[in-house]
Design a protein around this motif. Structure first.
Motif, PDB file in Angstrom:
ATOM      1  N   GLU A  13      19.580  -1.642  -5.700  1.00 53.79           N
ATOM      2  CA  GLU A  13      18.749  -2.276  -6.983  1.00 53.79           C
ATOM      3  C   GLU A  13      18.236  -3.692  -6.913  1.00 53.79           C
ATOM      4  N   ILE A  14      18.919  -4.498  -6.088  1.00 54.46           N
ATOM      5  CA  ILE A  14      18.578  -5.870  -5.996  1.00 54.46           C
ATOM      6  C   ILE A  14      17.483  -6.005  -4.931  1.00 54.46           C
ATOM      7  N   ILE A  15      17.550  -5.008  -4.017  1.00 59.03           N
ATOM      8  CA  ILE A  15      16.550  -5.282  -3.017  1.00 59.03           C
ATOM      9  C   ILE A  15      15.321  -4.786  -3.439  1.00 59.03           C
ATOM     10  N   LEU A  16      15.262  -3.691  -4.102  1.00 59.14           N
ATOM     11  CA  LEU A  16      14.013  -2.993  -4.671  1.00 59.14           C
ATOM     12  C   LEU A  16      13.363  -3.903  -5.745  1.00 59.14           C
ATOM     13  N   GLY A  17      14.427  -4.435  -6.484  1.00 57.06           N
ATOM     14  CA  GLY A  17      14.161  -5.370  -7.665  1.00 57.06           C
ATOM     15  C   GLY A  17      13.255  -6.478  -7.115  1.00 57.06           C
ATOM     16  N   ALA A  18      13.534  -6.938  -5.866  1.00 52.23           N
ATOM     17  CA  ALA A  18      12.688  -8.242  -5.269  1.00 52.23           C
ATOM     18  C   ALA A  18      11.679  -7.717  -4.686  1.00 52.23           C
ATOM     19  N   ALA A  19      11.315  -6.477  -4.340  1.00 52.36           N
ATOM     20  CA  ALA A  19      10.179  -5.933  -3.516  1.00 52.36           C
ATOM     21  C   ALA A  19       9.047  -5.677  -4.386  1.00 52.36           C
ATOM     22  N   ASP A  20       7.853  -6.010  -3.836  1.00 51.75           N
ATOM     23  CA  ASP A  20       6.676  -5.550  -4.609  1.00 51.75           C
ATOM     24  C   ASP A  20       5.901  -4.556  -3.768  1.00 51.75           C
ATOM     25  N   PRO A  21       5.116  -3.575  -4.401  1.00 49.73           N
ATOM     26  CA  PRO A  21       4.402  -2.650  -3.907  1.00 49.73           C
ATOM     27  C   PRO A  21       3.377  -3.370  -2.641  1.00 49.73           C
ATOM     28  N   LEU A  22       3.330  -2.671  -1.496  1.00 52.43           N
ATOM     29  CA  LEU A  22       2.170  -3.071  -0.627  1.00 52.43           C
ATOM     30  C   LEU A  22       0.961  -2.702  -1.325  1.00 52.43           C
ATOM     31  N   PRO A  23      -0.015  -3.346  -0.639  1.00 50.22           N
ATOM     32  CA  PRO A  23      -1.325  -2.909  -1.165  1.00 50.22           C
ATOM     33  C   PRO A  23      -1.796  -1.752  -0.353  1.00 50.22           C
ATOM     34  N   ALA A  24      -2.742  -1.085  -0.975  1.00 49.00           N
ATOM     35  CA  ALA A  24      -3.473   0.306  -0.479  1.00 49.00           C
ATOM     36  C   ALA A  24      -4.540   0.181   0.517  1.00 49.00           C
ATOM     37  N   GLU A  25      -4.601   0.915   1.609  1.00 55.25           N
ATOM     38  CA  GLU A  25      -5.725   0.677   2.335  1.00 55.25           C
ATOM     39  C   GLU A  25      -6.550   2.371   2.432  1.00 55.25           C
ATOM     40  N   ARG A  26      -7.684   2.425   3.121  1.00 51.66           N
ATOM     41  CA  ARG A  26      -8.523   3.765   3.144  1.00 51.66           C
ATOM     42  C   ARG A  26      -8.467   4.210   4.743  1.00 51.66           C
ATOM     43  N   ARG A  27      -7.509   5.284   5.043  1.00 51.07           N
ATOM     44  CA  ARG A  27      -7.380   5.595   6.512  1.00 51.07           C
ATOM     45  C   ARG A  27      -8.110   7.114   6.640  1.00 51.07           C
ATOM     46  N   PRO A  28      -8.536   7.325   7.955  1.00 53.75           N
ATOM     47  CA  PRO A  28      -8.948   8.686   8.307  1.00 53.75           C
ATOM     48  C   PRO A  28      -7.890   9.819   7.913  1.00 53.75           C
ATOM     49  N   LEU A  29      -8.223  10.944   7.618  1.00 58.14           N
ATOM     50  CA  LEU A  29      -7.269  11.693   7.195  1.00 58.14           C
ATOM     51  C   LEU A  29      -6.183  11.803   8.176  1.00 58.14           C
ATOM     52  N   LEU A  30      -6.230  12.405   9.247  1.00 54.39           N
ATOM     53  CA  LEU A  30      -5.228  12.582  10.460  1.00 54.39           C
ATOM     54  C   LEU A  30      -4.251  11.182  10.518  1.00 54.39           C
ATOM     55  N   ASP A  31      -4.940   9.978  10.237  1.00 53.99           N
ATOM     56  CA  ASP A  31      -4.003   9.049  10.413  1.00 53.99           C
ATOM     57  C   ASP A  31      -3.166   8.728   9.105  1.00 53.99           C
ATOM     58  N   CYS A  32      -3.225   9.616   8.109  1.00 54.39           N
ATOM     59  CA  CYS A  32      -2.447   9.439   6.868  1.00 54.39           C
ATOM     60  C   CYS A  32      -1.269   9.939   7.155  1.00 54.39           C
ATOM     61  N   LEU A  33      -0.884  10.759   8.091  1.00 56.65           N
ATOM     62  CA  LEU A  33       0.519  11.296   8.080  1.00 56.65           C
ATOM     63  C   LEU A  33       1.578  10.514   8.277  1.00 56.65           C
ATOM     64  N   GLY A  34       2.418  10.830   7.476  1.00 57.38           N
ATOM     65  CA  GLY A  34       3.671  10.003   7.023  1.00 57.38           C
ATOM     66  C   GLY A  34       3.473   8.863   6.072  1.00 57.38           C
ATOM     67  N   HIS A  35       2.272   8.520   5.625  1.00 58.51           N
ATOM     68  CA  HIS A  35       2.036   7.379   4.750  1.00 58.51           C
ATOM     69  C   HIS A  35       2.170   8.056   3.265  1.00 58.51           C
ATOM     70  N   VAL A  36       2.172   6.971   2.241  1.00 54.29           N
ATOM     71  CA  VAL A  36       2.448   7.347   0.804  1.00 54.29           C
ATOM     72  C   VAL A  36       1.158   7.316   0.413  1.00 54.29           C
ATOM     73  N   LEU A  37       0.687   8.355  -0.372  1.00 59.24           N
ATOM     74  CA  LEU A  37      -0.515   8.331  -0.992  1.00 59.24           C
ATOM     75  C   LEU A  37      -0.652   7.514  -2.310  1.00 59.24           C
ATOM     76  N   ALA A  38      -1.768   6.673  -2.204  1.00 59.60           N
ATOM     77  CA  ALA A  38      -1.767   5.526  -3.212  1.00 59.60           C
ATOM     78  C   ALA A  38      -2.688   6.137  -4.553  1.00 59.60           C
ATOM     79  N   THR A  39      -3.555   6.857  -4.536  1.00 59.73           N
ATOM     80  CA  THR A  39      -4.399   7.603  -5.425  1.00 59.73           C
ATOM     81  C   THR A  39      -4.490   9.002  -5.323  1.00 59.73           C
ATOM     82  N   GLY A  40      -4.129   9.550  -6.614  1.00 59.30           N
ATOM     83  CA  GLY A  40      -4.125  10.905  -6.933  1.00 59.30           C
ATOM     84  C   GLY A  40      -5.462  11.853  -6.357  1.00 59.30           C
ATOM     85  N   ILE A  41      -5.349  12.942  -6.130  1.00 55.11           N
ATOM     86  CA  ILE A  41      -6.553  13.478  -5.621  1.00 55.11           C
ATOM     87  C   ILE A  41      -6.734  14.960  -6.544  1.00 55.11           C
ATOM     88  N   ARG A  42      -7.940  14.960  -7.119  1.00 49.06           N
ATOM     89  CA  ARG A  42      -8.162  16.085  -8.123  1.00 49.06           C
ATOM     90  C   ARG A  42      -9.178  16.966  -7.406  1.00 49.06           C
TER      91      ARG A  42
END
Length: 252
Positions: A13-42
């Protein structure tokens, strides 16, 4: 006597409380494997795009094949042939069928696809004498994947915060997403220290009994990579403040 150290949950809890979310970046689809999605897709479209066949067989009307069996087959007139990638030339009516391949659009008027194994395979397809015998009614009302059955236009299909795996990348491709906005991976530097340690390029010192391998740096690096981080190994610092300071400079 109560322990004076933090529990794992408290430290977490202490570690996560001191951590800020990292910024988002746009990547080609195949380079997104294992990354966390920043923006939902409709979904910009319905999937499937049209009523299509789940089997290789014959699109027909259920009422025309009810009661069909090996001893009492139902004969239908084959009026069209629809391979995958093509579209029906006409609807089907009473006593008619169209040959369809898996994924091919189902003609208007059909509510069933009779799999090839439940027929005689048909004769004369492409001629006015085209006929097929249906020898089982087990597929009556079945084997059609309906338009929009999987996804409807406007559905939130991929939610922000999910880890993108092979399945999610396939779904994103089906929705026309050539690239995605993902959270940038954390960049982690590993610094090892100790006069007793050497790296693998100096293994002869280990064989001579003078040093030990800095093995923890490898296992820690592997764990960080498994967790999704980009890892930089700064090297091994000697037990000297100047050596530690020099390697820490490399973290810049």
């Amino acid at each position: 006597m109560q322990a004076d150290w933090l529990s794992v949950a408290e430290a977490h809890e202490i570690i996560l409380g001191a951590a800020d979310p990292l910024p988002a970046e746009r990547r080609p689809l195949l380079d997104c494997l294992g990354h966390v999605l920043a923006t939902g897709i409709r979904a910009p479209l319905d999937l499937p795009r049209w009523d299509n066949s789940a089997m290789d067989g014959f699109a027909a009307r259920a009422e025309d094949v009810h009661g069909a069996s090996e001893t009492s087959p139902r004969e239908l007139r084959v009026v069209d042939d629809v391979p995958a990638g093509s579209f029906p030339a006409r609807p089907i009516g009473r006593g008619e069928a169209s040959r369809v391949m898996t994924g091919a659009p189902v003609p208007e008027g059909a509510d069933s696809v009779i799999r090839l194994e439940h027929t005689d395979g048909a004769t004369g397809i492409g001629t006015p004498r085209g006929r097929v015998q249906v020898r089982s009614d087990a597929d009556a009302g079945r084997n059609i994947r309906l338009c929009g059955e999987d996804v409807r236009t406007g559905d939130l299909v991929l939610r922000p915060g999910i880890v993108l795996r092979a399945g999610e990348l396939g779904v994103a491709a089906s929705l026309g997403q050539a690239d995605l906005r993902v959270v940038r991976r954390p960049r982690v530097a590993i610094l090892t220290s100790g006069d007793e340690l050497v790296d693998l390029d100096e293994f002869e010192q280990v064989l001579a009994g003078h040093r030990i391998v800095s093995s923890n740096s490898y296992s820690l690096s592997a764990q960080l990579r498994e967790a999704g981080a980009e890892v930089k190994n700064l090297g091994i610092a000697r037990d000297d403040p100047r050596s530690v300071r020099r390697l820490l400079e490399g973290a810049r």
